[in-house]
Motif scaffolding. Structure first.
Motif, PDB file in Angstrom:
ATOM      1  N   LYS A  19      69.656  31.279   9.863  1.00 22.21           N
ATOM      2  CA  LYS A  19      70.135  32.442  10.617  1.00 22.21           C
ATOM      3  C   LYS A  19      71.091  31.991  11.720  1.00 22.21           C
ATOM      4  O   LYS A  19      72.143  32.594  11.928  1.00 22.21           O
ATOM      5  CB  LYS A  19      68.960  33.219  11.235  1.00 22.21           C
TER       6      LYS A  19
ATOM      7  N   THR B 219      74.829  40.889   0.625  1.00 23.38           N
ATOM      8  CA  THR B 219      73.773  40.257   1.401  1.00 23.38           C
ATOM      9  C   THR B 219      72.873  39.476   0.448  1.00 23.38           C
ATOM     10  O   THR B 219      72.975  39.599  -0.769  1.00 23.38           O
ATOM     11  CB  THR B 219      72.933  41.304   2.168  1.00 23.38           C
ATOM     12  N   SER B 220      71.994  38.668   1.027  1.00 18.06           N
ATOM     13  CA  SER B 220      71.086  37.869   0.217  1.00 18.06           C
ATOM     14  C   SER B 220      69.798  37.617   0.986  1.00 18.06           C
ATOM     15  O   SER B 220      69.723  37.836   2.195  1.00 18.06           O
ATOM     16  CB  SER B 220      71.748  36.550  -0.186  1.00 18.06           C
ATOM     17  N   GLU B 221      68.783  37.172   0.247  1.00 21.17           N
ATOM     18  CA  GLU B 221      67.477  36.865   0.824  1.00 21.17           C
ATOM     19  C   GLU B 221      66.985  35.558   0.216  1.00 21.17           C
ATOM     20  O   GLU B 221      67.583  35.034  -0.721  1.00 21.17           O
ATOM     21  CB  GLU B 221      66.479  37.983   0.520  1.00 21.17           C
TER      22      GLU B 221
ATOM     23  N   SER C 266      57.912  38.695   4.603  1.00 16.59           N
ATOM     24  CA  SER C 266      59.098  39.108   3.843  1.00 16.59           C
ATOM     25  C   SER C 266      60.308  38.334   4.347  1.00 16.59           C
ATOM     26  O   SER C 266      60.405  38.008   5.530  1.00 16.59           O
ATOM     27  CB  SER C 266      59.359  40.599   4.018  1.00 16.59           C
ATOM     28  N   SER C 267      61.225  38.084   3.448  1.00 16.10           N
ATOM     29  CA  SER C 267      62.434  37.350   3.803  1.00 16.10           C
ATOM     30  C   SER C 267      63.332  38.177   4.708  1.00 16.10           C
ATOM     31  O   SER C 267      63.478  39.384   4.513  1.00 16.10           O
ATOM     32  CB  SER C 267      63.206  36.991   2.535  1.00 16.10           C
TER      33      SER C 267
ATOM     34  N   PRO D 193      61.499  37.823  -0.979  1.00 16.24           N
ATOM     35  CA  PRO D 193      62.357  38.991  -0.770  1.00 16.24           C
ATOM     36  C   PRO D 193      61.600  40.261  -1.142  1.00 16.24           C
ATOM     37  O   PRO D 193      60.725  40.237  -2.019  1.00 16.24           O
ATOM     38  CB  PRO D 193      63.518  38.769  -1.732  1.00 16.24           C
TER      39      PRO D 193
ATOM     40  N   VAL E  34      67.081  39.361   5.812  1.00 15.61           N
ATOM     41  CA  VAL E  34      68.297  39.609   5.043  1.00 15.61           C
ATOM     42  C   VAL E  34      69.431  38.851   5.718  1.00 15.61           C
ATOM     43  O   VAL E  34      69.622  38.951   6.931  1.00 15.61           O
ATOM     44  CB  VAL E  34      68.611  41.121   4.987  1.00 15.61           C
TER      45      VAL E  34
ATOM     46  N   SER F 284      71.284  40.359  -3.123  1.00 14.63           N
ATOM     47  CA  SER F 284      70.743  41.690  -2.857  1.00 14.63           C
ATOM     48  C   SER F 284      70.729  42.514  -4.135  1.00 14.63           C
ATOM     49  O   SER F 284      71.548  42.322  -5.023  1.00 14.63           O
ATOM     50  CB  SER F 284      71.559  42.408  -1.785  1.00 14.63           C
TER      51      SER F 284
END
Length: 152
Positions: free
Chosen positions: A145, A114-116, A49-50, A37, A52, A108
């Motif tokens: 996703k 939100t999260s990663e 990068s992750s 993240p 979102v 997040s």
């Protein structure tokens, strides 16, 4: 003379030591792949990068556990529900090599729902993996996703 039935018990192994993404040291060999993240400070450099995810970390973690538990060739070796982290053994189809995958869900840092993900996939054997770890991580991200869109 009667025989006692053997006891059958189910154990869930909760790993006390999981991969630390913050202090991760990657080997010099090109057989690992790392996604981090944007807000996670790590000693290792990420390959990507992750993305979102538009859901709270707890919801993403539950979907991750469900997906990892049903994915062909994957075994959840350990989990830490407080850290929202899984340690997975992924067995390759053809040669049955065992690779390790560590996945942590990160909420997040900006206060949104939100999260990663932090994901580290690595081969146990060999110097080269022919991008197997990269493909595994991209497939996992893509499936999560896709499942998010299907459940929304």
């Amino acid at each position: 003379m009667s025989r006692a039935c053997p006891r059958t018990e189910t154990y869930i192994f909760i790993m006390s030591k999981t991969v630390s993404f913050e202090t991760l040291v990657r080997p010099d060999t090109p057989n690992t792949y790392l996604v981090l993240p944007a807000g996670l400070n790590s000693t290792a450099e990420a390959d990507k990068s992750s993305p979102v995810f538009g859901e709270p970390a707890e919801a993403l973690y539950q979907r991750l556990k469900m997906l990892a538990g049903t994915k062909d060739g994957w075994t959840i070796a350990a989990q830490d529900d407080e850290k929202m982290q899984l340690e997975i053994v992924a067995t390759t189809k053809l040669l049955k090599f065992k690779d390790d995958v560590s996945v942590r869900v990160c909420p997040s840092t900006d206060g949104t729902q939100t999260s990663e993900l932090a994901v580290y996939s690595r081969s146990r054997l060999g110097k080269y993996d022919f991008k197997a770890n990269q493909k595994r991580v991209h497939s996992l991200l893509s499936e999560l996703k896709g499942n998010a869109a299907a459940t929304a």
